[in-house]
Design a protein around this motif. Sequence first.
Motif, mmCIF file in Angstrom:
data_model
loop_
_atom_site.group_PDB
_atom_site.id
_atom_site.type_symbol
_atom_site.label_atom_id
_atom_site.label_comp_id
_atom_site.label_asym_id
_atom_site.label_seq_id
_atom_site.Cartn_x
_atom_site.Cartn_y
_atom_site.Cartn_z
ATOM 1 N N ARG A 194 109.431 10.164 85.077
ATOM 2 C CA ARG A 194 110.889 11.479 85.253
ATOM 3 C C ARG A 194 111.290 12.141 83.805
ATOM 4 O O ARG A 194 110.713 11.197 82.854
ATOM 5 N N GLY A 254 117.105 14.885 90.409
ATOM 6 C CA GLY A 254 116.810 13.968 91.383
ATOM 7 C C GLY A 254 116.917 12.720 91.744
ATOM 8 O O GLY A 254 117.176 12.126 92.602
ATOM 9 N N HIS A 274 111.963 20.348 89.847
ATOM 10 C CA HIS A 274 110.964 19.711 89.561
ATOM 11 C C HIS A 274 109.527 20.480 89.269
ATOM 12 O O HIS A 274 109.282 21.303 90.043
ATOM 13 N N CYS A 308 110.723 16.531 97.366
ATOM 14 C CA CYS A 308 111.320 17.439 96.872
ATOM 15 C C CYS A 308 109.748 18.116 96.393
ATOM 16 O O CYS A 308 109.289 19.239 96.611
ATOM 17 N N GLN A 344 109.655 15.510 87.091
ATOM 18 C CA GLN A 344 111.160 15.264 87.474
ATOM 19 C C GLN A 344 111.977 15.518 86.922
ATOM 20 O O GLN A 344 112.532 13.949 85.952
ATOM 21 N N GLU A 392 107.596 7.145 95.011
ATOM 22 C CA GLU A 392 106.809 9.023 95.361
ATOM 23 C C GLU A 392 105.659 9.350 95.254
ATOM 24 O O GLU A 392 105.641 10.179 95.859
HETATM 25 N N1 HSE Z 1 112.856 11.726 94.732
HETATM 26 C C1 HSE Z 1 113.668 12.591 93.960
HETATM 27 C C2 HSE Z 1 113.813 12.041 92.547
HETATM 28 C C3 HSE Z 1 114.871 13.233 94.264
HETATM 29 O O1 HSE Z 1 113.830 11.324 92.381
HETATM 30 O O2 HSE Z 1 113.482 12.875 92.183
HETATM 31 C C4 HSE Z 1 114.117 14.604 95.516
HETATM 32 O O3 HSE Z 1 114.130 14.193 96.789
#
Ligand code: HSE
Length: 378
Positions: A276, A174, A283, A143, A170, A250
């Motif tokens: 996060r 997600g 995001h 994403c 993010q 990620e």
């Molecule tokens: N890997 C992403 C996340 C999820 O953890 O925010 C969206 O693809």
Amino acid sequence: MTNNTELSPKKKLGFIGARGMVGRVLLERMREEDDFRFFETFFFSTSQVGQAAPPESHDQKLRDAHSLDELSEMDVIVTCQGGDYTLALHPSLRAHGWKGVWVDAASALRMNKDSCLVLDPLNKDLIKESLEKGVVDYVGSNCTVSLMLLALAGPLKAGVIEWVNSHTYQAASGGGAAHMRELLKGMGFLYERHKDLIDDERGDILKLDQLISKDLRENNDFPSEKFGAPLAANLLPWIDSAVNDGQTREEWKAMVEANKILGLNNTLGVDGTCVRVGALRSHSQALTIKLKKPMGAEEFSALLKDSHEWLEFVENNKEETLRELTPAAASGTLRIKVGRVRALKMAPDFMNVFTVGDQLLWGAAEPLRRFLRQYVNH
Ligand code: HSE
């Protein structure tokens, strides 16, 4: 190019994982765009076989997502069921002799040399070539990668970027539905425990801070099972597992997937820190962009604007930034919002950009939906 949508029999589409978060967003978008008219659609489930399927279903009931025979009847399968399902089913289905087109939201097949990553505003020609060559596996990219490339489509096309240092913010979603709930429960947990001090405008704010910090650090009842640590009133600078050289998975995805989408041979550098934060959906990313040559913010902004219909340029002022350049403003829309554009003070060949987009729409469902359209029309 032939338009076979009206002339040929409809393709049989198998839709797996329509009940999950990405699956539901994809289903909604396909309804909004009336995409089901191009297909004879069958819904498959791993857990509710035989139960009622969505109304678009050709036979009204959920088929068995583990039945290789039933899956093999499909011309094209789109799955939002997750990577474990893909790893379990995809090899067996291919070994079973199925030659149809597999379209996947999960990451499992992304870096296979025979798969194509789909993000058509950036790589429509590559997708077209892949369809013509008979490539059968198509995967949506991570994403944050999709959202970053959509934000930078103009400058990338103009070839002015040497590398990108991306710092992500993010959203909880997600991680999945349970992660969203965990964030909200964490907020409620703190409020319930400390509401007297929170609601008392004259209350001791340092005492409140101390109590909350203690809860964040020590309270085993704080809802934190999904993220592994409290997210409410906090942030977590680690997403997914570790890979090499200190990167998280990620973070690793950014460069390898961006280059694969653009058909480059790792010549575009992308690296940074994935974080996060307590946003619910959408995001955000702060990008430091190394330009091949110095360029003013105005010239760079003109390139950003000259990209695609979904890009929304936000002027670099407080009012518009707070109104438009936030997860709250982007959520539930297809807008790729880009703002805070300015050259760095200490180096005019570095550009500062902030972008935010809905990671469930352009970051997951929309590229798959648009690929299905390209597939029926090729
Ligand atoms: N890997 C992403 C996340 C999820 O953890 O925010 C969206 O693809």
